[in-house]
Design an enzyme around this catalytic site. Structure first.
Site: not given
Lengths: 435, 435, 435, 435
Positions: B100, B103
């Site tokens: 993501h 992240d």
């Protein structure tokens, strides 16, 4: 000529909230007007033949507890059962009833005998309906109890079972049509699987789609004006049932081109088993345009099986009827008590007491829901919460802007949205003002 | 220049089933041929950035247990994290990773800063991919952790959040495209509700349908060839998520005209939470033609939340890969380890050990599944069970006969079908020959 | 003189892991030595009379699917059933069987007739045991199926039912004693409640405590040397059962002074329904010193009712037998297959196939467990993890230091303990080396 | 000197059932007499410090949503938090509060700093209590959030953690004693396991038993007159917690000789997670003589985790308070709101609204329960149902007759008991007369 089964119990009357008479309504008052309609016409109560007159009180660890004089597999016993049932409908003041073929007729040795038996009872029902004014909310075929259906009816690996099931459904639609039933229901108790290891999923789904199309074609052919209803349930008796929940059934209807022909009969207990609240399933059916009718009962949240108890939690019922009313109320559908006595409730009067309690709870739920709607208690805060989408800019964003347009908008405006309170506790408190 | 995080651990090697080395594969042998294809090319393993490099070890009753040198919100720390992550992919021999945006980049103050931070890391990733040969299985946007998304992203009552989310997804598709990602995933962690009381279901479903259409349009516009994937999950963090399960998502795709554009990324843990087995969800996705990829983990059947454990039950995995192979295997999809260490597993080597165990189990499952397919161990009995439908008479019954025709057939032939054993125990024993 | 029920099927033989014969053992080899003992003597398999010879294949939505020639309520039919059952035990090579009174005798009109019927069958069983060498693992009374027990047996509000139940248990202990049963089991299927509204919890617990004491007294009086076993289950058929789980039963035994007289018969399916793993219940029973015997089956984690499937997941069974072996193995207990065929498994051979698969899985589980124990695969890391408590300082802290002493110690030493990895993934991988 | 956090909100007043003011009580009227006691003295409401003033609004998929000026880890911020909290207690009219050490003090680097920080805040609390009259219902130690406790506190494999936890509990008992707390609570959030593979069950149970004995000894030593309470919970955060439910804790107390020293603090949400109704746990604690206090909240039956919502279902609460009153009501215990706002409920007023709704529901539940008790609505039918046991013959059967005596009685009298209706629906309807 009473059967005498209910002794000297008289027709149940409305006595108001202060009554302590266990055989009186405290809240259900058929003629009371709610949102401009009689309560009876809102709720459209039906009694389920199977639980109240057929189920012997067994469970997986024990057999019959109820002793009913009609527990024999003969036509005479079936007629006695019908007589008691119609007495019961009248004592209770229930305007409707519902049945499966296997509930009402003795089990025959083959299709021909089943059909003859069913027709003999339909003759009797016609007479009883005319005598009493009680009407048929819906009929249905039991395609799950007999061992021939152990591997499914429409979804059976054996085409002969498919044919047998189809023929049986035809006789049941015919019976429902003859009795002026307002709906015809399909519940696929064995349309699913016990193990994927012996299951061809695609094949079975296609069989089920075809079967349902046959039903719809036949309905039109004979001019049956009632609604065809499917009843979702996720599991039990099978490990997985194809009519899992409202969303699943909707996808299925879309796939087989039936979304405008079929509506849903939604049961509280089945919703719970599928991991949903009852009001969720109702709200979703409304959103998708497939709401039809309800099977009213209460599942024990902590028992993993379908307990089919009489409903008794008014706050939950208020939320359910809120969805029913918010979607415009019932048309051909109604409130069928798919509820059974606990197996220890042996007395004939328990049958009445269970239904009275359920009907009173429904009445309280309905009235609370109606007042919430009339006050805009929930709809006003809802409209305010989504107000941004009702503006021209909101509509444009939903329908006209591309991903790049929206990115451009965010970049150019430095848009950095701040969250606003969801006010869940406030709304829960508001509901508690009504229940 | 190693970061030193993994000490002197060397690339994990295949040592065969008798090895007791905890840092060796016993079953995963990338070059071993299975059904004519390299095991690596079948399984297409990916490491999930979030669980392995971002999650601090917290749970609802406790905070961080892991102490990682990159746990700071700066670009330098983000680059260190990336360096460790790519070292890890190489040590493990994982051909793919997934991430993501949140992240991999520090959280910015606004959209602009988020985008700049993401792009800085994508630059770094491009370099690392080139150096190591590790590829991107899929990218995605985290539209659920930041408080702006607390009431949903695409389904937010506030059109500004919809716009912000849309812009963010655009940057993530751009990043995925630039990194040659083979898929782009959407997971709607907040696309659902906490309470129906403050939720306009129809409005939110329409927002979600529109949002997904925007994504598909943009994909085509920029020539992204990867697959758009949706990941179903029934609940958690929300009370109800719109992408409940495979059947629900399929109905949703049909409703919004997307069933040919979008496929599904199916997670074992999410299947369990929805009341399904993993193999059910895979089989259904195959039956509906929407299978895409898998998120591999193991949910604790007895914990009601998403435990995301490394998979370790080989018999279950054999059934899952059986469905994957039966559907033709992965195309753009793969096996993403959406699994996290238990929060007490503090050591860097635990990260390797968790993945090694998972990969070995996948390898065993795959090999067992392949042998079952090659032997026709399950498909032959299945074909036999449904043989009636493959005959001309069977086909006619499914497609040509009406309800009346079928009734006529039953009546005229006196057809009275007898059930045949479903042979579940036999089939379960057969599976146990392979695992 | 065979009954012919199983056709020409011969005694099931061990053919080794490569056999594809569905009517052969692939892993269960009675004479194979495991940890110095014959496999048969470790596992002590028993067949459950009720599931295999009495259950008609019904479920809450359908009736009988099995057609057995002995499904009549006469003494002759009961003797035929016994003959088939003993044929089955021999074909399978099961050294033991288990029964309830109601499984084996026709239902009488009253206590006297029940007793006479039971004794007639016990005569027959004595002969069959002598002929075949098959032994009785345990006997028990069915105090839950008949309608007289609908509100409980020992815990019934009616003292007459308590008396009737007590008398019935006496006849069953007598029968078990006569047949040299190695244990006597009590399962309280109706000892619990459907609703607290009609339940006096304290009164019912006292009744249950007294009842169990009566059983223990009687056992000693007649010199029955077998073990008295209680079988925990949390619910189903009732909403709540007093013998909820191992911990609950232990507290109950302590309260009524029975913890040294009674042990537990633990079922996988009941453990699952109570929210525990099977190995948890076994480990806890070991820790509390009350482990007795096991009812082996497999519950579907995703069905909320007691599915009683044949066990088939070897990794789970290895963990269960690990606990059994770690506690020293069975003494009077054994592995009773409280498993039933799926109701679609109609064929006589399915009965054998179900048990063969289960026995093979048990054998694999046992062998894996034995190897783990011999290797210290789990016990060595465990000892290391708790090593601090084995030191003198550790022992002192556990037994000698007060809260103030410990505070003083922390303050004076500036003690600030650092966590160490729990190594769960490593241990799971180690288990996977054995299964 | 108000902190200003709650703006111009004034003390919440009772305005009666017709009020639509969201910041008024409609049912909770502290001075109203119920069964001869003030409502406030019955309910003994407490506010939980952690949920209302410490929890940032995070969940496993997202972080902080609440923005509170005291969200900093300093003593000044801790004092501001305390000032806001005591303002809140006064606005709400809550007579009590509850706290963990970690809720109220900044986290120190070691035991010494933790203790100093705690004592500094206890000084502040003493002043605030004196100023406001608000009292401490109970104090407790947070032995689960810090990473040092990740593998348990009392049950940690490391004796140093045991010592650290013991010293911490001493400081918290001291603080509770100083603040005149009426109880001291232990909740074993990490006293359990994630996997049996790394767990020595017996060793850990012994550690826990010893720890609790240390607490009891210390309580007596310092003359703390409050009750020691244990709070059962079955799982979450761990896979299995040793304090599973009331029955488990009772067995544990018996085993370690503590059943007369320790009582139970029972939470609705924890009861649900353990598979019980709240009223079951309360009734069982009464039956076993270990009822102490309640943690009031509402768990979502359909979410498998601990949702800690404000209670809002009056019928359920009536059944809970029925058990509380039937057991004699609270002595040192009370109704602690272990309830938290939904994370989307951002506004300061939401804190008040959540508690107001909960308190109103408790008041309605209490009043309904009191009326049921005064009417003997449930107790009279109960006495009648068990009347047989109250006769001399019934008493004799329970206490004096042996198994043989009872058999003799059945045989000689031909006793053949007939079941009587359990009347569950009637009793449910009766309850619905009161709610």
């Amino acid at each position: 000529m009473s059967t005498g089964f209910f002794g000297d119990i008289q027709k149940i009357k409305f006595e108001g909230p202060d009554s302590t008479n266990p055989l009186a309504f405290r809240h259900y008052n058929p003629d009371e007007m709610v949102m401009g309609k009689r309560m009876e016409d809102h709720l459209r109560f039906a009694v389920a033949y199977w639980h109240s007159f057929v189920w012997p009180g067994g469970d997986p660890f024990g057999g019959q507890t109820f002793e009913r004089p009609w527990f024999k597999d003969t036509l005479d016993a079936a007629r006695l059962k019908a007589d008691v049932a119609f007495e019961f409908f009248q004592l209770l003041g229930a305007p409707y009833y519902c049945f499966h073929d296997a509930d009402v007729r003795p089990e025959g040795r083959d299709f021909k005998e089943n059909t003859a038996n069913l027709n003999a009872i339909v003759d009797h029902f016609e007479k009883k309906q005319a005598e009493t004014g009680v009407k048929l909310l819906w009929g249905t075929a039991n395609l799950f109890s007999h061992r021939r259906y152990m591997s499914g009816a429409a979804t059976n690996p054996d085409p002969d079972v498919f044919a047998f099931a189809a023929a049986t459904v035809k006789t049941c639609i015919d019976a429902t049509h003859r009795l002026n039933g307002e709906n015809y229901v399909l519940w696929g108790g064995r349309e699913g699987y016990e193990t994927l290891l012996n299951t061809n999923l695609k094949q079975e789904l296609d069989q089920l789609g075809r079967f349902l199309n046959l039903v719809v074609e036949y309905k039109h052919k004979i001019g049956f004006k009632g609604t065809i209803l499917i009843e979702p349930k996720p599991q039990e008796p099978t490990k997985h049932q194809y009519d899992y929940d409202v969303a699943t059934v909707y996808g299925f209807l879309k796939t087989y081109g039936l979304e405008n022909e079929v509506k849903l009969n939604i049961e509280q207990g089945h919703a719970i088993l599928a991991g949903h609240s009852f009001e969720h399933e109702l709200a979703l059916a409304n959103a998708l345009g497939v709401f039809g009718s309800i099977d009213m009962n209460r599942n024990d949240y902590q028992s993993g099986w379908d307990t089919d108890q009489f409903p008794n939690n008014v706050p939950e019922m208020a939320l359910a009827y809120y969805q029913v009313l918010a979607g415009g109320g019932f048309t051909t559908g109604g409130t069928n008590f798919d509820s059974k006595l606990r197996r220890q409730s042996l007395d004939p009067e328990d049958l009445l007491i269970g239904h009275i309690g359920g009907m009173d709870c429904c009445a309280r739920g309905l009235k609370a829901a109606a007042r919430m709607i009339e006050d805009g208690a929930l709809s006003n805060p809802l409209a305010e919460r989504y107000a941004g989408w009702a503006t021209d800019e909101g509509k444009k964003r939903l329908t006209a802007l591309s991903l790049e347009d929206l990115t451009q908008l965010v970049e150019s405006s430095g848009l950095n949205p701040q969250p606003r309170s969801g006010k869940q506790e406030l709304l829960e408190n508001i509901v508690n003002r009504y229940v």
